[in-house]
Write a protein that holds these residues in place. Structure first.
Motif, mmCIF file in Angstrom:
data_model
loop_
_atom_site.group_PDB
_atom_site.id
_atom_site.type_symbol
_atom_site.label_atom_id
_atom_site.label_comp_id
_atom_site.label_asym_id
_atom_site.label_seq_id
_atom_site.Cartn_x
_atom_site.Cartn_y
_atom_site.Cartn_z
ATOM 1 N N LEU A 158 0.830 -1.201 0.000
ATOM 2 C CA LEU A 158 0.000 0.000 0.000
ATOM 3 C C LEU A 158 0.868 1.256 0.000
ATOM 4 C CD1 LEU A 158 -2.920 1.088 0.196
ATOM 5 C CD2 LEU A 158 -2.636 1.049 2.690
ATOM 6 N N TYR A 202 -3.656 5.916 0.739
ATOM 7 C CA TYR A 202 -5.077 5.633 0.692
ATOM 8 C C TYR A 202 -5.865 6.885 1.044
ATOM 9 C CZ TYR A 202 -4.847 5.162 5.814
ATOM 10 O OH TYR A 202 -4.658 5.384 7.150
ATOM 11 N N THR A 246 -5.438 -9.054 7.669
ATOM 12 C CA THR A 246 -5.601 -7.729 8.251
ATOM 13 C C THR A 246 -6.068 -7.833 9.704
ATOM 14 O OG1 THR A 246 -6.663 -5.557 7.953
ATOM 15 C CG2 THR A 246 -8.020 -7.495 7.548
ATOM 16 N N LEU A 285 -8.072 -13.254 3.583
ATOM 17 C CA LEU A 285 -8.741 -13.210 2.288
ATOM 18 C C LEU A 285 -7.876 -13.868 1.224
ATOM 19 C CD1 LEU A 285 -8.543 -10.057 3.647
ATOM 20 C CD2 LEU A 285 -10.553 -9.889 2.202
ATOM 21 N N TYR A 301 -8.613 -11.397 10.157
ATOM 22 C CA TYR A 301 -9.435 -11.550 8.959
ATOM 23 C C TYR A 301 -8.503 -11.868 7.806
ATOM 24 C CZ TYR A 301 -13.490 -10.576 5.963
ATOM 25 O OH TYR A 301 -14.545 -10.678 5.109
ATOM 26 N N GLY A 348 -6.752 -2.087 10.315
ATOM 27 C CA GLY A 348 -5.452 -2.302 9.697
ATOM 28 C C GLY A 348 -5.539 -2.396 8.186
ATOM 29 N N TRP A 377 -14.139 0.351 4.676
ATOM 30 C CA TRP A 377 -12.684 0.260 4.820
ATOM 31 C C TRP A 377 -12.214 -1.132 4.420
ATOM 32 C CZ3 TRP A 377 -8.365 2.473 4.610
ATOM 33 C CH2 TRP A 377 -7.214 1.887 5.154
ATOM 34 N N GLY A 378 -11.255 -1.168 3.507
ATOM 35 C CA GLY A 378 -10.807 -2.432 2.928
ATOM 36 C C GLY A 378 -10.338 -3.430 3.947
ATOM 37 N N GLY A 379 -9.783 -2.942 5.053
ATOM 38 C CA GLY A 379 -9.335 -3.866 6.075
ATOM 39 C C GLY A 379 -10.481 -4.457 6.871
ATOM 40 N N SER A 380 -11.683 -3.932 6.704
ATOM 41 C CA SER A 380 -12.832 -4.476 7.431
ATOM 42 C C SER A 380 -13.482 -5.622 6.685
ATOM 43 C CB SER A 380 -13.874 -3.375 7.663
ATOM 44 O OG SER A 380 -13.359 -2.349 8.452
ATOM 45 N N THR A 381 -13.633 -5.449 5.387
ATOM 46 C CA THR A 381 -14.296 -6.482 4.601
ATOM 47 C C THR A 381 -13.348 -7.139 3.609
ATOM 48 O OG1 THR A 381 -14.937 -4.950 2.853
ATOM 49 C CG2 THR A 381 -16.448 -5.178 4.714
ATOM 50 N N GLY A 382 -12.277 -6.444 3.303
ATOM 51 C CA GLY A 382 -11.321 -7.004 2.369
ATOM 52 C C GLY A 382 -11.718 -6.915 0.918
ATOM 53 N N GLU A 383 -12.975 -6.539 0.652
ATOM 54 C CA GLU A 383 -13.420 -6.595 -0.733
ATOM 55 C C GLU A 383 -13.070 -5.309 -1.448
ATOM 56 O OE1 GLU A 383 -17.231 -8.238 -1.199
ATOM 57 O OE2 GLU A 383 -17.206 -8.107 -3.381
ATOM 58 N N LEU A 384 -11.856 -5.248 -1.957
ATOM 59 C CA LEU A 384 -11.405 -4.142 -2.767
ATOM 60 C C LEU A 384 -11.676 -4.433 -4.226
ATOM 61 C CD1 LEU A 384 -9.895 -3.583 -0.099
ATOM 62 C CD2 LEU A 384 -7.939 -2.849 -1.464
ATOM 63 N N GLY A 414 0.481 4.988 3.315
ATOM 64 C CA GLY A 414 0.464 3.566 3.552
ATOM 65 C C GLY A 414 1.841 3.071 3.948
ATOM 66 N N ARG A 437 -8.901 -6.348 11.580
ATOM 67 C CA ARG A 437 -10.121 -5.566 11.359
ATOM 68 C C ARG A 437 -10.409 -4.608 12.495
ATOM 69 N NH1 ARG A 437 -15.310 -8.860 9.266
ATOM 70 N NH2 ARG A 437 -14.492 -10.432 10.656
ATOM 71 N N TYR A 485 -7.354 -13.491 -3.009
ATOM 72 C CA TYR A 485 -7.633 -12.771 -4.240
ATOM 73 C C TYR A 485 -7.069 -13.589 -5.403
ATOM 74 C CZ TYR A 485 -9.231 -8.324 -2.313
ATOM 75 O OH TYR A 485 -9.960 -7.343 -1.697
#
Lengths: 115, 113
Positions: free
Chosen positions: A45, A48, B93, B34, B32, B99, A97-104, A58, B95, B36
């Motif tokens: 990163l 952001y 990450t 993931l 958490y 982070g 926030w990407g770190g919460s759900t990860g779905e970027l 980042g 969460r 990709y």
């Protein structure tokens, strides 16, 4: 839907030149990111933004600058290009926030070579 | 120091068989995880995720397993298809503290017909 659009896709720079990588998203996402991927490495990163007017560093921000004047656009500026900035650059956005759900949601990438 | 490690740069599997991609992490604060997937000349796309309160998450042909005590997770693809051929990135990450995502180096999966 266009999603996240990056331009240019390819660029060769000479050492010391400057340029801006453009990124725009049409999903009305608040969060936007710039990553770089060096050969054989994971994404790191650079900068952001959590919304228009708000940006933060980042992991690897040195040599770069960003701005976020609108929700849609998040340009990345390279000042005084160096060979170490040869990389593939990815812009991404997310609703939360990407770190919460990860779905970027990522753009297709911009391959930059500095010679 | 790498916090997320994918020690296999590549993996080759026959169509119809199981693909198992592995990932190790060192930061016990990660909560958490993931996966990709990335095709050439495209950006990464989100595949599947798992919270640290679970040990398994399944989505169609894709299942992620988490072993917190070993700090290890794996992605299983069953059955593997040629269209699954891509680079797979593991990411982690924290969460709770908002982070950033930390990515591994990726594993290139080749599924042969």
């Amino acid at each position: 839907n266009a999603g996240v659009t990056q331009t240019p896709k390819f660029r060769i720079l000479k050492i010391g030149q400057s340029m801006t990588l453009q990124c725009t998203q049409d999903m009305n996402h608040n969060y936007m990111y710039w990553y770089r991927q060096d050969p054989g490495m994971g994404l790191k990163l650079i900068y952001y933004s959590v919304g228009a007017g708000i940006t933060d560093k980042g992991e690897v921000p040195n040599g770069y600058n960003v701005s976020r004047s609108t929700t849609e656009d998040f340009p990345l500026r390279l000042e005084l290009a160096a060979p170490s900035q040869t990389s593939v650059y990815f812009c991404a956005s997310s609703r939360t926030w990407g770190g919460s759900t990860g779905e970027l949601f990522f753009g297709e990438g911009s391959r930059l070579t500095v010679l | 120091d790498q916090q997320v490690k994918q020690n296999s740069p590549s993996l080759s599997v026959q169509e119809g068989r199981i693909s198992i991609l592995n990932c190790d992490y060192t930061n016990s604060m990660f909560d958490y995880f993931l996966w990709y997937k990335k095709y050439p000349a495209e950006g990464p796309t989100f595949l599947i995720s798992i919270s640290s309160i679970k040990d398994k998450n399944e989505d169609g042909r894709f299942t992620v397993f988490l072993n917190k005590s070993a700090k290890h997770l794996s992605l299983h693809i069953v059955p593997s298809q040629p269209g699954d051929s891509a680079v797979y990135f593991c990411a982690a990450t924290t969460r709770g503290s908002q982070g950033n995502l930390i990515f591994g180096k990726g594993t290139k999966l080749s599924v042969k017909p």
